[in-house]
Design a protein around this motif. Structure first.
Motif, short mmCIF file in Angstrom:
data_model
loop_
_atom_site.label_atom_id
_atom_site.label_comp_id
_atom_site.label_asym_id
_atom_site.label_seq_id
_atom_site.Cartn_x
_atom_site.Cartn_y
_atom_site.Cartn_z
N MET A 213 4.02 -16.62 -17.65
CA MET A 213 3.29 -17.20 -18.79
C MET A 213 1.90 -17.68 -18.37
O MET A 213 0.99 -17.76 -19.19
CB MET A 213 4.06 -18.40 -19.39
CG MET A 213 5.25 -18.00 -20.25
SD MET A 213 6.27 -19.44 -20.67
CE MET A 213 5.18 -20.43 -21.66
N CYS A 214 1.75 -18.02 -17.08
CA CYS A 214 0.46 -18.53 -16.58
C CYS A 214 -0.63 -17.48 -16.83
O CYS A 214 -0.52 -16.36 -16.34
CB CYS A 214 0.52 -18.83 -15.09
SG CYS A 214 1.79 -20.01 -14.63
N GLY A 215 -1.64 -17.85 -17.57
CA GLY A 215 -2.75 -16.92 -17.83
C GLY A 215 -2.47 -15.97 -18.98
O GLY A 215 -3.37 -15.28 -19.47
N ARG A 216 -1.20 -15.86 -19.41
CA ARG A 216 -0.87 -14.94 -20.51
C ARG A 216 -0.83 -15.67 -21.85
O ARG A 216 -1.14 -15.11 -22.88
CB ARG A 216 0.49 -14.26 -20.22
CG ARG A 216 1.05 -13.41 -21.33
CD ARG A 216 0.17 -12.20 -21.62
NE ARG A 216 0.68 -11.40 -22.73
CZ ARG A 216 0.39 -11.64 -24.00
NH1 ARG A 216 -0.39 -12.65 -24.34
NH2 ARG A 216 0.86 -10.85 -24.96
N THR A 217 -0.43 -16.94 -21.83
CA THR A 217 -0.38 -17.70 -23.08
C THR A 217 -0.72 -19.16 -22.79
O THR A 217 -0.72 -19.58 -21.62
CB THR A 217 1.02 -17.62 -23.73
OG1 THR A 217 0.98 -18.25 -25.02
CG2 THR A 217 2.09 -18.32 -22.90
N GLU A 218 -1.02 -19.89 -23.84
CA GLU A 218 -1.25 -21.33 -23.68
C GLU A 218 -0.31 -22.11 -24.59
O GLU A 218 -0.57 -23.27 -24.93
CB GLU A 218 -2.70 -21.67 -23.98
CG GLU A 218 -3.65 -21.12 -22.93
CD GLU A 218 -5.04 -21.72 -23.09
OE1 GLU A 218 -5.37 -22.64 -22.32
OE2 GLU A 218 -5.76 -21.29 -24.00
N ALA A 219 0.76 -21.47 -24.99
CA ALA A 219 1.74 -22.13 -25.87
C ALA A 219 2.36 -23.33 -25.15
O ALA A 219 2.36 -23.39 -23.91
CB ALA A 219 2.83 -21.15 -26.26
N SER A 220 2.90 -24.27 -25.91
CA SER A 220 3.59 -25.39 -25.29
C SER A 220 4.94 -24.92 -24.74
O SER A 220 5.55 -23.99 -25.27
CB SER A 220 3.84 -26.49 -26.33
OG SER A 220 2.60 -27.02 -26.72
N LEU A 221 5.36 -25.62 -23.66
CA LEU A 221 6.61 -25.22 -23.01
C LEU A 221 7.66 -26.32 -23.16
O LEU A 221 7.39 -27.49 -22.89
CB LEU A 221 6.33 -24.96 -21.52
CG LEU A 221 7.54 -24.59 -20.65
CD1 LEU A 221 8.13 -23.24 -21.07
CD2 LEU A 221 7.13 -24.53 -19.17
N ALA A 222 8.85 -25.92 -23.60
CA ALA A 222 9.99 -26.84 -23.63
C ALA A 222 11.07 -26.23 -22.75
O ALA A 222 11.30 -25.02 -22.80
CB ALA A 222 10.50 -27.02 -25.06
N VAL A 223 11.69 -27.05 -21.92
CA VAL A 223 12.73 -26.54 -21.03
C VAL A 223 14.03 -27.29 -21.31
O VAL A 223 14.06 -28.51 -21.38
CB VAL A 223 12.30 -26.72 -19.55
CG1 VAL A 223 13.45 -26.40 -18.61
CG2 VAL A 223 11.10 -25.82 -19.24
N SER A 224 15.09 -26.52 -21.49
CA SER A 224 16.39 -27.12 -21.79
C SER A 224 17.03 -27.55 -20.49
O SER A 224 17.62 -26.74 -19.78
CB SER A 224 17.26 -26.08 -22.51
OG SER A 224 16.65 -25.76 -23.73
N LEU A 225 16.93 -28.83 -20.17
CA LEU A 225 17.36 -29.30 -18.85
C LEU A 225 18.83 -29.74 -18.84
O LEU A 225 19.63 -29.24 -18.05
CB LEU A 225 16.43 -30.45 -18.42
CG LEU A 225 16.49 -30.88 -16.96
CD1 LEU A 225 16.17 -29.74 -16.02
CD2 LEU A 225 15.52 -32.05 -16.72
N HIS A 226 19.16 -30.71 -19.66
CA HIS A 226 20.55 -31.14 -19.89
C HIS A 226 21.29 -31.76 -18.71
O HIS A 226 22.44 -32.18 -18.85
CB HIS A 226 21.43 -30.01 -20.42
CG HIS A 226 20.83 -29.21 -21.51
ND1 HIS A 226 20.26 -29.78 -22.63
CD2 HIS A 226 20.66 -27.87 -21.67
CE1 HIS A 226 19.79 -28.84 -23.42
NE2 HIS A 226 20.01 -27.68 -22.87
N ALA A 227 20.69 -31.75 -17.53
CA ALA A 227 21.35 -32.33 -16.36
C ALA A 227 20.30 -32.68 -15.32
O ALA A 227 19.18 -32.16 -15.37
CB ALA A 227 22.34 -31.32 -15.77
#
Ligand code: SAH
Length: 372
Positions: A213-227
């Motif tokens: 995604m680096c350099g390809r988009t600037e969308a926001s990132l959410a990561v499903s962590l859960h632990a």
């Protein structure tokens, strides 16, 4: 690679601005026409090329013969008591997905799907239990937003679309190219013009694709962590065995540093009774995320027919919340929306033919319970 195909028409909703520029050159027309074409499609919402009155007759007739404006088919709309709206949409890929609009004050967030089912099988998610039948095309993804924005235009009291999140069915980073192209279209002023901060890709943690995604988009990132440790996360999100937490957090840092402005990662945390809601886990999570530019979004577990997990009590959730907050972590508690129409997080199932036999295995493990 050429876009123009001899055996099928090119779908309007499959092309980004650069895609349109390339396509127009391939059919021997000037690439700057891309701007005009996209404005007709997304701003004026015409449904045929004949209406594109500032294009030459020659270009119009060429476009009529090599393109089509087919949208995925709207099968069903349901409305929740709390204003949440869910659409069941039949895709070109075959099978149906679900998209959910969540109004919240001045914000109107649309939660879209990227795959038919999901290949990841996180233990607490209804979508995973349905198995997997393939990726959506760009036009299937963009089509969900077109259908909903058309609906909003007909229902002006509901306001305009402000945010898009890839938190419906599927793992968007396992459908990488289509997700990237769709994001380009969402953020393009010639199409939806939604700001990069308001388009969010949510992932279970496909590390190599976060790096892509680096350099390809600037969308926001959410990561499903859960632990907060690998042992628990391996159980909840089996993908963690391949891309453990340390690697995942490094890739998130890398993505943040690729963005030009100061941004944060959102860590989603589905909080499940007696699984990941203890004081000890809260402490571990706070220390894991100390010094990380992030926010934790607590999502109370939403039950579904095959699940054996429970949602913690309000008291337990707010205790967990306070522990994180007191240790300096930015944290929000997502209120459950749309659960009366099965539109809440993790409840989306759609309708498609499972190609993995996972659905069958789950159903036979719990006889008498139906998935859909
Ligand atoms: N595959 C992507 C996006 C889809 S799920 C991802 O994993 O991020 C969107 C969010 O809903 C994820 O954070 C997911 O973990 C959460 N979720 C899934 N099932 C849930 C459930 N039953 N209750 C609450 N949240 C759930």
């Amino acid at each position: 690679m050429t876009i123009l195909s001899t055996d099928r028409k090119t779908n309007w909703y499959s092309l980004t601005r650069t895609g349109w520029q390339q396509f127009l050159s391939e059919i021997d027309h000037r690439s700057f026409r891309a701007q005009q074409v996209m404005k007709w499609i997304y701003h004026e919402r015409v449904s045929n090329v004949e209406s594109m009155s500032n294009l030459s007759k020659i270009l119009r007739s060429k476009l009529a013969s090599v393109t089509e404006s087919t949208l995925p088919k709207l099968v069903h709309t349901s409305m929740s008591r709390d204003g949440t709206v869910k659409w069941i949409i039949e895709t070109e890929t075959g099978g149906a997905v679900e998209s959910v609009l969540i109004p919240d004050g001045r914000r109107n967030t649309l939660c879209i799907s990227s795959q038919l089912g999901c290949s990841l099988d996180c233990v607490f998610c209804a979508t995973g239990k349905q198995g997997f039948a393939g990726n959506l095309s760009v036009s299937d993804i963009v089509g969900q937003v077109v259908i909903v924005t058309d609906w909003l235009r007909e229902n002006p009291s509901c306001g305009e679309l402000t945010n898009i999140v890839f938190m419906g069915m599927g793992e968007p980073l396992m459908n990488f190219e289509a997700t990237m192209d769709a994001c380009d279209i969402f953020m393009d002023d010639l199409a939806f013009g939604i700001s990069k901060r308001r388009v969010t890709i949510s992932t279970a943690g496909v590390v190599p694709r976060i790096l892509d995604m680096c350099g390809r988009t600037e969308a926001s990132l959410a990561v499903s962590l859960h632990a907060a440790n690998d042992e628990l996360r391996n159980y909840l999100v089996p993908l963690n065995k391949k891309y453990p937490i340390g690697m995942l957090l490094d890739s998130c840092r890398e993505y943040l540093s690729s963005l030009s402005d100061r941004r944060i990662v959102t860590f989603e945390y589905t909080i499940i009774d007696d699984i990941n809601d203890s004081d000890q886990v809260a402490k571990e999570l706070a220390s894991l995320l100390r010094d990380f530019r992030c926010k934790v979004n607590l999502i109370p577990f939403n039950p579904f027919p095959l699940s054996t997990f429970r949602r913690p009590t309000e008291d337990k959730i707010s205790r967990f919340y306070k522990q994180l907050r007191d240790k300096g972590i930015m944290v929000t508690n997502r209120t459950t929306r749309g659960d009366d129409i099965d539109a809440a997080c993790g409840q989306l199932v759609g309708n498609f033919e499972d190609k993995t036999r996972r659905r069958e295995r789950y159903q036979s493990a719990r006889p008498g319970v139906s998935c859909v």
